[in-house]
Design a protein around this motif. Structure first.
Motif, mmCIF file in Angstrom:
data_model
loop_
_atom_site.group_PDB
_atom_site.id
_atom_site.type_symbol
_atom_site.label_atom_id
_atom_site.label_comp_id
_atom_site.label_asym_id
_atom_site.label_seq_id
_atom_site.Cartn_x
_atom_site.Cartn_y
_atom_site.Cartn_z
ATOM 1 N N LEU B 317 0.809 -1.224 0.000
ATOM 2 C CA LEU B 317 0.000 0.000 0.000
ATOM 3 C C LEU B 317 0.840 1.271 0.000
ATOM 4 C CD1 LEU B 317 -2.896 -1.115 2.405
ATOM 5 C CD2 LEU B 317 -2.977 -0.906 -0.095
ATOM 6 N N ASN B 325 -1.181 2.182 7.328
ATOM 7 C CA ASN B 325 -1.955 0.981 7.664
ATOM 8 C C ASN B 325 -1.135 -0.043 8.432
ATOM 9 O OD1 ASN B 325 -3.340 1.826 4.730
ATOM 10 N ND2 ASN B 325 -4.725 1.253 6.390
ATOM 11 N N VAL B 338 -8.604 1.112 1.200
ATOM 12 C CA VAL B 338 -7.943 -0.190 1.040
ATOM 13 C C VAL B 338 -8.905 -1.180 0.385
ATOM 14 C CG1 VAL B 338 -6.730 -2.066 2.210
ATOM 15 C CG2 VAL B 338 -6.471 0.288 3.043
#
Lengths: 353, 353
Positions: B317, B325, B338
């Motif tokens: 990510l 995250n 997400v």
């Protein structure tokens, strides 16, 4: 006056036809079995922290091939919360939320899909427009449980597969169970979906006998969070419903007690004198070894309630011609019919429109 | 011609106004946040019977004031089933059901409402038109658990409140937790809703380290029941997803692995060569004591997969500019973002329209 091909009468007909046509085409009412929810979700209520000390640190491999991790059992634990899942229908007809509290050795699953795959009371009441809050009590299901004897003071109780069959008035008492249901001695006319009995035993969960106060505390926290409400309680939860209503008489507006196995505090019966409440009983009570006692205890509490000015009600399903229900009536073949009896009572008391 | 108070023009205006008014009033399109379900419910899969013998019968009072009941611990127990709750949207856009498998020490609750009260991935994917099957693995949550050491061979593991904070890349490692979150050392820019951390610890459940085969067996039973499907698996469930896909490559059509903590059988890697699969990683991996090892194990399995002709993918990510995250990304503040990454991947693979 000649701008149009139709006169006013024709236009009215057109208006009616087009209007209803549009309504039917653009926004046909969804089929009655669609569930439209304004919201759904879950939360926890209640609980407390407990500190454990003096135990050795363990190094554990939590998954094969994973990295070893140190687990220090000493420290602060979160314990004794309850789990609640809620479903809010887009069009509410129940005037208050309906809280469902399950029986002992079970979880909120008892109100979900029946063991033979039909709608349980959760779906049934939701489809009738009730906002439903379905709980897992402290130490049951998704509520989790705490270590014993460090935090819970006793050992958990596990029940064998035959136990509910013989104890919940599905079969004809001790010895009536057989894994082959065609060989089991079910009570005659029993409404339990026998082909789903084996599946039903998968929803049994361990339970403690020393957690009543913790369970009650979490249910009161739930009442404080989402009520005013109606509480529908089964079996073991009967006592929690009575006692939560005694603790929060301004918030628990009505009680539906499905074969409650225990009651509230008789010393405080007067608190419930203005709370509409009804106990629902199924079939086969008199012929059972235990149920006449359990029912008599409830009726004894009723006498105290009446002496204090209350008007507790009893619905004996067989007296209304509804036969064959055991203790798990929310999953019986006629669970819709029993739900309707409850819904009618709630309607008569002004909680449903 | 004088049956009406209005002429044709007025009638037309009336028709338009009334028609649109009716449409708006009687059947306004539901707001986008209404969830319309064709069906919802729950079921159990898998499990087996175990016979216990040689233990003494106990007489127990299950509820105060109730009738004493004999509990014979000897007999046949139902154990090792998994619980599954499903939600089928009225309009499906996911071409296959989406199965959600939770991480260790947790239950399906991890995908429900976030600890700070927002939609979790269950609601998010459901609202996007996926049929979602959310499981509680064997011995977690509503699946129940079996007595130990008689049936489960080890003791359960309980974690303290600080443990997930320090182990799941919410806080900056050991010692970073403080019940007062303003005093806790969260990782800079962390997306976990810290105000909900205390609440999050209520969803922790005990777990065993000796039940992997039982968990896998029940998940395979689930796959046999509801697939073809896509499996979304978190952490501990990574290994179950890989292994279930290896056991049923014709039924598990794609794997979304959220920081998987273990893998499948490398000897059978070739079975997955045609299965689209992606692993999703959050932030702060490199600086952590354990996560580089956990991730490297997965990438090692990827090498074997590639050598066998597979095309496993990784989404880091942070490399897409999505930062902050930790391991519980399904409940992070940017959990919608997400989820969108995952949905786009599934769209690209042809599983969403």
């Amino acid at each position: 006056m000649t701008d149009f091909l139709f006169g006013p009468k024709q236009l009215l007909r057109l208006w009616l036809a087009a209007g209803s046509g549009l309504l039917l085409a653009a926004c046909a009412a969804p089929p009655s079995d669609v569930i439209s929810l304004k919201d759904m979700g879950s939360f926890f209520v209640g609980g407390r922290e407990v500190t454990i000390s003096g135990k050795p640190v363990k190094e554990m491999l939590l998954t094969p091939g994973g990295a070893p991790t140190k687990i220090d059992p000493n420290g602060v634990y979160q314990v004794e919360q309850a789990y609640v899942q809620y479903f809010i229908p887009a069009r509410q007809r129940g005037k208050l939320p309906l809280l469902m509290w399950h029986g002992g050795g079970l979880s909120g699953v008892e109100y979900e899909t029946t063991p033979d795959g039909r709608d349980g009371w959760l779906n049934i009441f939701l489809k009738r427009g009730w906002a439903v809050y379905n709980a897992d009590a402290v130490e049951r299901g998704r509520a989790g449980w705490a270590m014993y004897p460090d935090i819970f003071r006793s050992e958990p109780v596990f029940v064998t597969k035959n136990n509910p069959f013989e104890r919940f008035r599905i079969g004809a008492g001790p010895g009536s169970y057989n894994k082959d249901m065609s060989q089991a001695r079910a009570l005659p006319g029993n409404q339990f979906p026998l082909e789903g009995y084996d599946n039903f035993t998968k929803q049994l969960v361990p339970r403690w006998t020393t957690t009543d106060e913790a369970i009650l505390a979490a249910y009161i926290a739930l009442v404080d969070k989402v009520c005013p409400c109606v509480v529908l309680a089964h079996s073991q939860a009967g006592q929690f419903a009575y006692r939560a209503a005694q603790a929060r008489p301004d918030k628990v507006k009505a009680l539906v007690l499905v074969e409650p196995s225990a009651q509230g505090d008789p010393q405080q019966a007067a608190i419930l004198r203005n709370t509409p409440l009804v106990s629902i009983y199924g079939d086969y009570i008199e012929q059972d070894a235990r149920w006449p006692v359990i029912k008599a205890n409830n009726l004894k509490f009723y006498e105290v309630l009446r002496a204090a000015g209350g008007q507790p009600e009893v619905i004996n399903l067989p007296q209304r011609g509804i036969r064959g229900n055991g203790h798990m009536m929310m999953m019986d073949r006629n669970n819709q019919e029993v739900a309707e009896v409850i819904n009618q009572w709630l309607t008569a008391k002004g909680f449903y429109q």
